[in-house]
Design an enzyme around this catalytic site. Structure first.
Site, PDB file in Angstrom:
ATOM      1  N   GLY A   1      33.445  36.011  44.910  1.00 56.79           N
ATOM      2  CA  GLY A   1      34.658  35.640  44.145  1.00 56.79           C
ATOM      3  C   GLY A   1      36.168  35.414  44.948  1.00 56.79           C
ATOM      4  O   GLY A   1      36.840  35.040  44.078  1.00 56.79           O
TER       5      GLY A   1
ATOM      6  N   ASP B   1      32.638  40.516  45.742  1.00 55.40           N
ATOM      7  CA  ASP B   1      33.153  39.872  47.210  1.00 55.40           C
ATOM      8  C   ASP B   1      32.743  40.680  48.129  1.00 55.40           C
ATOM      9  O   ASP B   1      32.804  41.973  48.048  1.00 55.40           O
ATOM     10  CB  ASP B   1      34.220  39.170  47.056  1.00 55.40           C
ATOM     11  CG  ASP B   1      34.605  38.200  48.319  1.00 55.40           C
ATOM     12  OD1 ASP B   1      34.417  37.219  48.095  1.00 55.40           O
ATOM     13  OD2 ASP B   1      34.836  38.644  49.376  1.00 55.40           O
TER      14      ASP B   1
ATOM     15  N   CYS C   1      32.923  23.816  47.696  1.00 55.98           N
ATOM     16  CA  CYS C   1      34.055  22.955  47.704  1.00 55.98           C
ATOM     17  C   CYS C   1      33.727  21.985  49.130  1.00 55.98           C
ATOM     18  O   CYS C   1      34.318  21.940  49.847  1.00 55.98           O
ATOM     19  CB  CYS C   1      35.587  23.492  47.852  1.00 55.98           C
ATOM     20  SG  CYS C   1      35.582  24.713  49.096  1.00 55.98           S
TER      21      CYS C   1
END
Length: 409
Positions: free
Chosen positions: A234, A254, A350
């Protein structure tokens, strides 16, 4: 007569560029310098333009400068020359003004004034060099086909500010003189009248910076209200916040414990709640119960964010992409058991790289027959199909995200 001092915006830009050439990230360094300098709006805009414009055109600028410099030339001197060449050839600032300004800056400690003067006067043109390394240009071509050239050209344009806004946030920003344009759903394109951090919208928790493609990862989960959602890898917790704003009961996990504190602070600013845990996600956490909805926004090369983070093109290598693909595969294997039977896994990166996106999904599905591709809901942003998922169209300031939605049997 006393000589005029160099424009403070250029000095800020050079400090940032020097650190970026040394391996730092532009956004964090620029934010830090702008807070220290307290520049007026116009000067702040100039500093931002110089930093990001220089980095977007770095390969052409560097190709022009390299024959005139020694390999040992220090980063601060290169920063002066890169920014000066950017102003001379891209912004087309008058040559005498460029030379005078950057020679004065060099005298302030950035480099030898004589060298800066000689090199900036000697430069006659920029070579016709691609803004991207050849291998990354090939990845872009593979990802977007006939639209790849338009995508690559858009990477040289300034990145808009995207804000996810509540109706109160829209009204508050417009009331302060900011321009708020329609974007994608409640993620708006904004031109601020003042720094974001001092706007009433931000301080009141009505505004959150997020790219429309990043928000699409949240939308990919579908209806989340009242549902327990695992937000894995996260990071800074922005997607966790967006999930919580849509009514989800979020547990964000995380490996980096340091990221939890700013994530909690941001959640408090937004008047939202989520649970933040620290765990090594390359192994299945034994104390974490499976959930019906799981988002794995995996660490990746960031090649889909080149417009906003142009320094990535300076340092990203094919080897790094391969290593990240292996890490993503480990995370997928470890996180698969955290999807409850009948549940949904959304995998996102991404990145435009095939090895991090469609090839990664092909590999995972071959090894996990209990998972199958599932239709995606409306993500609001334009997409192109890529294997078991989609790739958001990297134009108009939208980042390139690969997003796949899988159902566990």
């Amino acid at each position: 007569m006393t000589a005029a001092s160099p424009n403070p915006a250029r000095e800020v830009a050079l400090r940032v560029l020097t650190r970026v050439l040394g391996g730092a990230y532009a956004s964090a360094e620029l934010d830090r310098e702008l807070k220290r300098a307290h520049l007026a709006g116009r000067d702040s805009g100039l500093a931002t333009q110089l930093v990001y414009g220089t980095l977007r055109h770095y390969r052409r600028l560097n190709a022009a400068l390299t024959p005139l410099l020694q390999e040992s030339t220090r980063d601060s001197t290169r920063a002066v020359l890169l920014a000066g060449a950017y102003e001379k050839f891209v912004l087309e600032t008058p040559v005498h003004a460029v030379v005078n300004e950057y020679v004065d800056l060099a005298r302030g400690g950035f480099g030898p004034p004589g060298l800066v003067n000689a090199v900036l006067r000697r430069l006659e043109r920029l070579p016709n060099v691609s803004a991207l390394p050849e291998w990354l240009e090939a990845e872009l071509q593979d990802a977007y086909g006939s639209q790849a050239r338009a995508v690559q050209e858009s990477l040289l344009e300034p990145q808009p500010l995207w804000l996810r806004l509540t109706p109160e946030g829209v009204g508050a920003l417009r009331g302060e003189g900011s321009e708020v344009e329609e974007g994608y759903g409640d993620v708006y394109r904004v031109s601020l009248s003042r720094p974001l951090g001092v706007t009433s919208a931000f301080k009141s928790g009505w505004a959150q910076p997020i790219n429309p493609a990043s928000f699409a990862c949240v939308l990919a989960l579908g209806e989340v209200e009242g549902v327990r959602v695992l937000d894995l890898a996260g990071g800074a917790g922005v997607k966790a916040a967006m999930l919580a704003s849509r009514g989800a009961q979020v547990t964000s996990v995380d490996a980096n414990e340091k990221k939890a504190r700013p994530a909690r602070q941001n959640m408090g600013r937004l008047h939202l709640k989520a649970e933040f845990l620290t765990a090594d996600l390359t192994r299945t956490p034994s104390d974490l119960a499976p959930a019906q909805l799981v988002l794995l926004d995996a660490p990746c090369s960031g090649s889909g964010t080149l417009r906003a983070h142009p320094e990535i093109a300076l340092r990203l290598t094919e080897q790094t992409v391969s290593e990240l693909a292996e890490l993503q595969a480990k995370l997928l294997r470890a996180c698969a058991p955290l999807v409850a039977p009948g549940g949904t896994l959304v995998y996102s990166v991404c990145s435009i790289s095939a090895s991090e996106g469609p090839a990664q999904m092909q590999r995972f599905l071959a090894d996990h027959p209990d998972f199958a591709p599932a239709p995606l809901p409306d993500l609001l942003v334009p997409v192109t199909e890529r294997g078991a998922g989609v790739l958001t169209m990297m134009q108009g300031g939208i980042d390139g995200f690969y997003i796949a939605r899988l159902q566990r049997r």
